[in-house]
Design a protein around this motif. Structure first.
Motif, mmCIF file in Angstrom:
data_model
loop_
_atom_site.group_PDB
_atom_site.id
_atom_site.type_symbol
_atom_site.label_atom_id
_atom_site.label_comp_id
_atom_site.label_asym_id
_atom_site.label_seq_id
_atom_site.Cartn_x
_atom_site.Cartn_y
_atom_site.Cartn_z
ATOM 1 N N GLN A 1 3.887 3.914 -0.779
ATOM 2 C CA GLN A 1 4.537 4.318 -2.020
ATOM 3 C C GLN A 1 5.930 3.695 -2.113
ATOM 4 O O GLN A 1 6.371 3.291 -3.180
ATOM 5 C CB GLN A 1 4.629 5.838 -2.075
ATOM 6 C CG GLN A 1 4.698 6.349 -3.481
ATOM 7 C CD GLN A 1 4.706 7.865 -3.516
ATOM 8 O OE1 GLN A 1 4.763 8.534 -2.478
ATOM 9 N NE2 GLN A 1 4.643 8.419 -4.711
ATOM 10 N N LYS B 1 5.310 -5.334 -13.849
ATOM 11 C CA LYS B 1 3.949 -4.928 -14.255
ATOM 12 C C LYS B 1 3.001 -6.096 -14.027
ATOM 13 O O LYS B 1 3.394 -7.248 -14.187
ATOM 14 C CB LYS B 1 3.928 -4.598 -15.754
ATOM 15 C CG LYS B 1 4.205 -3.164 -16.082
ATOM 16 C CD LYS B 1 3.978 -2.924 -17.576
ATOM 17 C CE LYS B 1 4.062 -1.436 -17.869
ATOM 18 N NZ LYS B 1 3.941 -1.157 -19.290
ATOM 19 N N GLN C 1 -1.675 -10.727 -12.077
ATOM 20 C CA GLN C 1 -2.171 -9.920 -10.954
ATOM 21 C C GLN C 1 -2.634 -10.815 -9.798
ATOM 22 O O GLN C 1 -2.587 -10.428 -8.649
ATOM 23 C CB GLN C 1 -3.313 -9.028 -11.436
ATOM 24 C CG GLN C 1 -3.738 -8.024 -10.382
ATOM 25 C CD GLN C 1 -4.301 -6.767 -10.994
ATOM 26 O OE1 GLN C 1 -4.459 -6.669 -12.210
ATOM 27 N NE2 GLN C 1 -4.620 -5.798 -10.158
ATOM 28 N N ARG D 1 9.099 0.645 -5.177
ATOM 29 C CA ARG D 1 8.397 1.911 -5.367
ATOM 30 C C ARG D 1 7.131 1.612 -6.155
ATOM 31 O O ARG D 1 7.178 1.063 -7.259
ATOM 32 C CB ARG D 1 9.305 2.873 -6.134
ATOM 33 C CG ARG D 1 8.806 4.305 -6.199
ATOM 34 C CD ARG D 1 9.881 5.176 -6.822
ATOM 35 N NE ARG D 1 11.034 5.341 -5.939
ATOM 36 C CZ ARG D 1 11.147 6.301 -5.029
ATOM 37 N NH1 ARG D 1 10.169 7.180 -4.867
ATOM 38 N NH2 ARG D 1 12.216 6.381 -4.271
ATOM 39 N N LYS D 2 6.010 1.966 -5.561
ATOM 40 C CA LYS D 2 4.725 1.686 -6.211
ATOM 41 C C LYS D 2 4.299 2.883 -7.039
ATOM 42 O O LYS D 2 4.108 3.977 -6.508
ATOM 43 C CB LYS D 2 3.674 1.373 -5.146
ATOM 44 C CG LYS D 2 2.332 0.988 -5.701
ATOM 45 C CD LYS D 2 1.334 0.728 -4.589
ATOM 46 C CE LYS D 2 -0.014 0.316 -5.161
ATOM 47 N NZ LYS D 2 -0.969 0.015 -4.084
ATOM 48 N N LEU D 3 4.170 2.682 -8.345
ATOM 49 C CA LEU D 3 3.716 3.743 -9.238
ATOM 50 C C LEU D 3 2.333 3.369 -9.777
ATOM 51 O O LEU D 3 1.860 2.259 -9.542
ATOM 52 C CB LEU D 3 4.713 3.929 -10.387
ATOM 53 C CG LEU D 3 6.147 4.245 -9.929
ATOM 54 C CD1 LEU D 3 7.105 4.246 -11.096
ATOM 55 C CD2 LEU D 3 6.188 5.584 -9.207
ATOM 56 N N SER D 4 1.709 4.282 -10.485
ATOM 57 C CA SER D 4 0.330 4.004 -10.920
ATOM 58 C C SER D 4 0.258 2.853 -11.917
ATOM 59 O O SER D 4 -0.703 2.091 -11.928
ATOM 60 C CB SER D 4 -0.282 5.264 -11.528
ATOM 61 O OG SER D 4 0.537 5.716 -12.601
ATOM 62 N N SER D 5 1.299 2.723 -12.757
ATOM 63 C CA SER D 5 1.222 1.703 -13.806
ATOM 64 C C SER D 5 2.062 0.461 -13.526
ATOM 65 O O SER D 5 1.862 -0.577 -14.136
ATOM 66 C CB SER D 5 1.680 2.313 -15.137
ATOM 67 O OG SER D 5 3.013 2.792 -15.000
ATOM 68 N N HIS D 6 3.030 0.581 -12.633
ATOM 69 C CA HIS D 6 3.922 -0.555 -12.381
ATOM 70 C C HIS D 6 4.688 -0.345 -11.072
ATOM 71 O O HIS D 6 4.486 0.662 -10.383
ATOM 72 C CB HIS D 6 4.902 -0.732 -13.551
ATOM 73 C CG HIS D 6 5.884 0.395 -13.698
ATOM 74 N ND1 HIS D 6 5.527 1.623 -14.200
ATOM 75 C CD2 HIS D 6 7.203 0.472 -13.396
ATOM 76 C CE1 HIS D 6 6.594 2.414 -14.217
ATOM 77 N NE2 HIS D 6 7.625 1.737 -13.725
ATOM 78 N N GLU E 1 0.822 -1.212 0.000
ATOM 79 C CA GLU E 1 0.000 0.000 0.000
ATOM 80 C C GLU E 1 0.853 1.258 0.000
ATOM 81 O O GLU E 1 0.481 2.268 -0.579
ATOM 82 C CB GLU E 1 -0.927 -0.004 1.219
ATOM 83 C CG GLU E 1 -2.023 -1.053 1.078
ATOM 84 C CD GLU E 1 -2.919 -1.135 2.297
ATOM 85 O OE1 GLU E 1 -2.593 -0.473 3.310
ATOM 86 O OE2 GLU E 1 -3.923 -1.862 2.239
#
Ligand SMILES: [Zn+2]
Length: 169
Positions: free
Chosen positions: A17, A90, A107, A50-55, A15
């Motif tokens: 970032q 991804k 996923q 590091r959690k980004l919006s796309s990957h 959860e």
């Protein structure tokens, strides 16, 4: 870190970032890998996710030592290792290693096993030629190997194998 657990990151559950993990790659870890060149070692692994919006962006770092056979005398030696790499992950339909820097994982379950990533990162840090410090080699074995290699015709010379076995006797 219990070595009986796989070194799997539950990316789906992340959860924050930025999340950092630490693993110990010890003798039990290396011994558990079938066919691994390195069978003993003590390596600390740090994995920053590091959690980004796309990957996800992973930074992998290892530091410690592994036990390998000295190139000069064939006795075990401690080889310091230090290495780092980056990996993008991804979510997708099926598992796919797109290239060295990008992997797609399903996923569900959304978990990435880091075992071989961390092992390879460690092994790649071993220099092609690794020898004891000057004077630290097994002198008897070095002398035998030198006289043998002088008359050696090919690398698959059976005497070479026989000599390698000597150190166990
Ligand atoms: Zn040596």
């Amino acid at each position: 870190m219990n070595v009986s657990e796989p070194l799997a990151l539950d990316l789906k559950a992340i959860e924050n970032q930025v999340t950092e993990y630490q693993f110990e790659l010890n003798d039990a870890f290396f011994a558990s890998l079938e066919g691994a060149m390195v069978q003993q070692g003590d390596v600390r692994a740090r994995v920053q996710v590091r959690k980004l919006s796309s990957h996800f962006e992973l930074h992998l770092a290892v530091e410690g030592y592994v036990q390998v056979a000295c190139d000069r005398c064939l006795e075990p030696m401690r080889q310091p290792v230090e290495n780092e790499s980056r990996l993008s992950v991804k979510f997708g339909e099926a598992y796919e290693e797109v290239n060295d820097e990008l992997v797609v994982i399903p996923q569900v379950p959304g978990r990435l096993d880091l075992t071989w990533y961390l092992y390879e990162l460690t092994v790649l840090a071993i220099p092609i030629r690794h020898v004891h410090e000057e004077g630290a080699c097994n002198a008897d074995m070095t002398a035998r190997l030198e006289s043998l290699s002088a008359g050696r015709q090919a690398t698959d010379d059976p005497r070479w194998e026989a000599l390698k076995n000597l150190r166990n006797n």
